[in-house]
Scaffold this motif. Structure first.
Motif, PDB file in Angstrom:
ATOM      1  N   LYS A  21       2.994  -2.724 -11.461  1.00  0.00           N
ATOM      2  CA  LYS A  21       3.915  -2.293 -10.489  1.00  0.00           C
ATOM      3  C   LYS A  21       5.181  -3.354 -10.367  1.00  0.00           C
ATOM      4  O   LYS A  21       6.480  -3.080 -10.212  1.00  0.00           O
ATOM      5  CB  LYS A  21       3.463  -1.771  -9.230  1.00  0.00           C
ATOM      6  CG  LYS A  21       2.794  -0.522  -9.096  1.00  0.00           C
ATOM      7  CD  LYS A  21       2.164  -0.271  -7.706  1.00  0.00           C
ATOM      8  CE  LYS A  21       1.470   1.175  -7.712  1.00  0.00           C
ATOM      9  NZ  LYS A  21       0.915   1.460  -6.421  1.00  0.00           N
ATOM     10  N   VAL A  70      10.996   2.649  -6.918  1.00  0.00           N
ATOM     11  CA  VAL A  70       9.702   2.062  -8.165  1.00  0.00           C
ATOM     12  C   VAL A  70       8.351   2.405  -7.527  1.00  0.00           C
ATOM     13  O   VAL A  70       7.454   2.685  -8.315  1.00  0.00           O
ATOM     14  CB  VAL A  70      10.157   0.898  -8.375  1.00  0.00           C
ATOM     15  CG1 VAL A  70       9.021   0.178  -9.345  1.00  0.00           C
ATOM     16  CG2 VAL A  70      11.509   0.617  -9.193  1.00  0.00           C
ATOM     17  N   LEU A  71       8.020   1.940  -6.380  1.00  0.00           N
ATOM     18  CA  LEU A  71       6.584   2.058  -5.557  1.00  0.00           C
ATOM     19  C   LEU A  71       6.381   3.289  -5.099  1.00  0.00           C
ATOM     20  O   LEU A  71       5.366   3.354  -4.572  1.00  0.00           O
ATOM     21  CB  LEU A  71       6.507   0.854  -4.745  1.00  0.00           C
ATOM     22  CG  LEU A  71       6.883  -0.586  -5.289  1.00  0.00           C
ATOM     23  CD1 LEU A  71       6.788  -1.754  -4.429  1.00  0.00           C
ATOM     24  CD2 LEU A  71       6.051  -0.829  -6.410  1.00  0.00           C
ATOM     25  N   ASP A  72       7.265   4.336  -5.162  1.00  0.00           N
ATOM     26  CA  ASP A  72       6.894   5.776  -4.728  1.00  0.00           C
ATOM     27  C   ASP A  72       6.817   5.629  -3.344  1.00  0.00           C
ATOM     28  O   ASP A  72       5.605   6.096  -2.816  1.00  0.00           O
ATOM     29  CB  ASP A  72       5.921   6.282  -5.518  1.00  0.00           C
ATOM     30  CG  ASP A  72       5.876   7.734  -5.332  1.00  0.00           C
ATOM     31  OD1 ASP A  72       7.044   8.420  -4.884  1.00  0.00           O
ATOM     32  OD2 ASP A  72       4.749   8.312  -5.566  1.00  0.00           O
ATOM     33  N   HIS A  97       7.480  -3.362 -13.532  1.00  0.00           N
ATOM     34  CA  HIS A  97       8.287  -2.414 -13.199  1.00  0.00           C
ATOM     35  C   HIS A  97       9.384  -2.540 -12.017  1.00  0.00           C
ATOM     36  O   HIS A  97      10.619  -2.326 -12.382  1.00  0.00           O
ATOM     37  CB  HIS A  97       7.716  -1.120 -12.733  1.00  0.00           C
ATOM     38  CG  HIS A  97       6.965  -0.480 -13.927  1.00  0.00           C
ATOM     39  ND1 HIS A  97       7.536   0.247 -15.043  1.00  0.00           N
ATOM     40  CD2 HIS A  97       5.700  -0.212 -14.130  1.00  0.00           C
ATOM     41  CE1 HIS A  97       6.604   0.532 -16.010  1.00  0.00           C
ATOM     42  NE2 HIS A  97       5.436   0.157 -15.368  1.00  0.00           N
ATOM     43  N   LEU A  98       8.935  -2.979 -11.060  1.00  0.00           N
ATOM     44  CA  LEU A  98      10.016  -3.320  -9.911  1.00  0.00           C
ATOM     45  C   LEU A  98      11.083  -4.512 -10.397  1.00  0.00           C
ATOM     46  O   LEU A  98      12.031  -4.358 -10.211  1.00  0.00           O
ATOM     47  CB  LEU A  98       9.216  -4.081  -8.881  1.00  0.00           C
ATOM     48  CG  LEU A  98      10.122  -4.622  -7.518  1.00  0.00           C
ATOM     49  CD1 LEU A  98      10.880  -3.489  -7.067  1.00  0.00           C
ATOM     50  CD2 LEU A  98       9.113  -4.967  -6.512  1.00  0.00           C
ATOM     51  N   GLN A 103       0.875  -1.660  -1.679  1.00  0.00           N
ATOM     52  CA  GLN A 103      -0.002  -1.519  -2.737  1.00  0.00           C
ATOM     53  C   GLN A 103       0.517  -2.247  -4.157  1.00  0.00           C
ATOM     54  O   GLN A 103       0.323  -1.489  -5.370  1.00  0.00           O
ATOM     55  CB  GLN A 103      -1.004  -0.363  -2.997  1.00  0.00           C
ATOM     56  CG  GLN A 103      -1.668   0.410  -1.962  1.00  0.00           C
ATOM     57  CD  GLN A 103      -2.134   1.785  -2.355  1.00  0.00           C
ATOM     58  OE1 GLN A 103      -1.989   2.102  -3.257  1.00  0.00           O
ATOM     59  NE2 GLN A 103      -2.353   2.176  -1.076  1.00  0.00           N
ATOM     60  N   LEU A 104       1.168  -3.183  -4.287  1.00  0.00           N
ATOM     61  CA  LEU A 104       1.512  -3.914  -5.673  1.00  0.00           C
ATOM     62  C   LEU A 104       0.611  -4.060  -6.327  1.00  0.00           C
ATOM     63  O   LEU A 104      -0.509  -5.026  -5.867  1.00  0.00           O
ATOM     64  CB  LEU A 104       2.569  -5.005  -5.186  1.00  0.00           C
ATOM     65  CG  LEU A 104       3.519  -5.491  -6.293  1.00  0.00           C
ATOM     66  CD1 LEU A 104       4.423  -4.748  -6.653  1.00  0.00           C
ATOM     67  CD2 LEU A 104       3.961  -6.666  -5.879  1.00  0.00           C
ATOM     68  N   ASP A 105       0.671  -4.100  -7.602  1.00  0.00           N
ATOM     69  CA  ASP A 105      -0.273  -4.652  -8.666  1.00  0.00           C
ATOM     70  C   ASP A 105       0.500  -5.198  -9.830  1.00  0.00           C
ATOM     71  O   ASP A 105       1.772  -5.195  -9.742  1.00  0.00           O
ATOM     72  CB  ASP A 105      -1.213  -3.835  -9.113  1.00  0.00           C
ATOM     73  CG  ASP A 105      -0.557  -2.323  -9.726  1.00  0.00           C
ATOM     74  OD1 ASP A 105       0.550  -2.410 -10.455  1.00  0.00           O
ATOM     75  OD2 ASP A 105      -1.297  -1.201  -9.792  1.00  0.00           O
ATOM     76  N   TYR A 124       0.801  -6.446  -0.877  1.00  0.00           N
ATOM     77  CA  TYR A 124      -0.576  -5.759  -1.222  1.00  0.00           C
ATOM     78  C   TYR A 124      -1.175  -5.102   0.050  1.00  0.00           C
ATOM     79  O   TYR A 124      -2.290  -4.668  -0.106  1.00  0.00           O
ATOM     80  CB  TYR A 124      -1.632  -7.113  -1.644  1.00  0.00           C
ATOM     81  CG  TYR A 124      -0.668  -7.850  -2.681  1.00  0.00           C
ATOM     82  CD1 TYR A 124      -0.563  -7.517  -4.046  1.00  0.00           C
ATOM     83  CD2 TYR A 124      -0.214  -9.145  -2.055  1.00  0.00           C
ATOM     84  CE1 TYR A 124       0.123  -8.459  -4.943  1.00  0.00           C
ATOM     85  CE2 TYR A 124       0.697  -9.785  -3.082  1.00  0.00           C
ATOM     86  CZ  TYR A 124       0.937  -9.436  -4.357  1.00  0.00           C
ATOM     87  OH  TYR A 124       1.562 -10.209  -5.417  1.00  0.00           O
TER      88      TYR A 124
END
Length: 88
Positions: free
Chosen positions: A46, A20-22, A49-50, A41-43, A36
């Motif tokens: 994302k 999901v986070l590539d 989606h996760l 780099q979670l926002d 983070y």
């Protein structure tokens, strides 16, 4: 899920996270990694989606309140969240 070990579940969670986070692969995700950090780099988008991907992977519904209560700061906190939902 009694036949599935905690380690197996952790691997599945990390696999979903990397997809999901590539990210490169689950082996890059230590439990203490900040969500983070420059690596993850979670926002907010994302995160949505996760959570949706984890729900599909495990066939569960993760309540918004559980996500807010989880204080998601690290990879380990995501593992704890999902394990908690699977126990319920």
């Amino acid at each position: 899920m009694a036949d599935v070990s905690t380690a197996d579940i952790d691997v599945r969670i990390k696999k979903v996270m990397t997809e999901v986070l590539d990210l490169g692969g689950p082996e890059q995700l230590a439990d203490g990694n900040s969500l983070y950090s420059p690596l993850i780099q979670l926002d907010s988008m994302k995160l949505v989606h996760l959570i949706a991907a984890l729900e599909r992977e495990f066939g569960v519904e993760i309540d918004e309140e559980d996500v807010l209560d989880a204080d998601l700061e690290t990879v380990g906190s995501v593992l704890v969240l999902v394990h908690g939902v699977l126990v319920d």
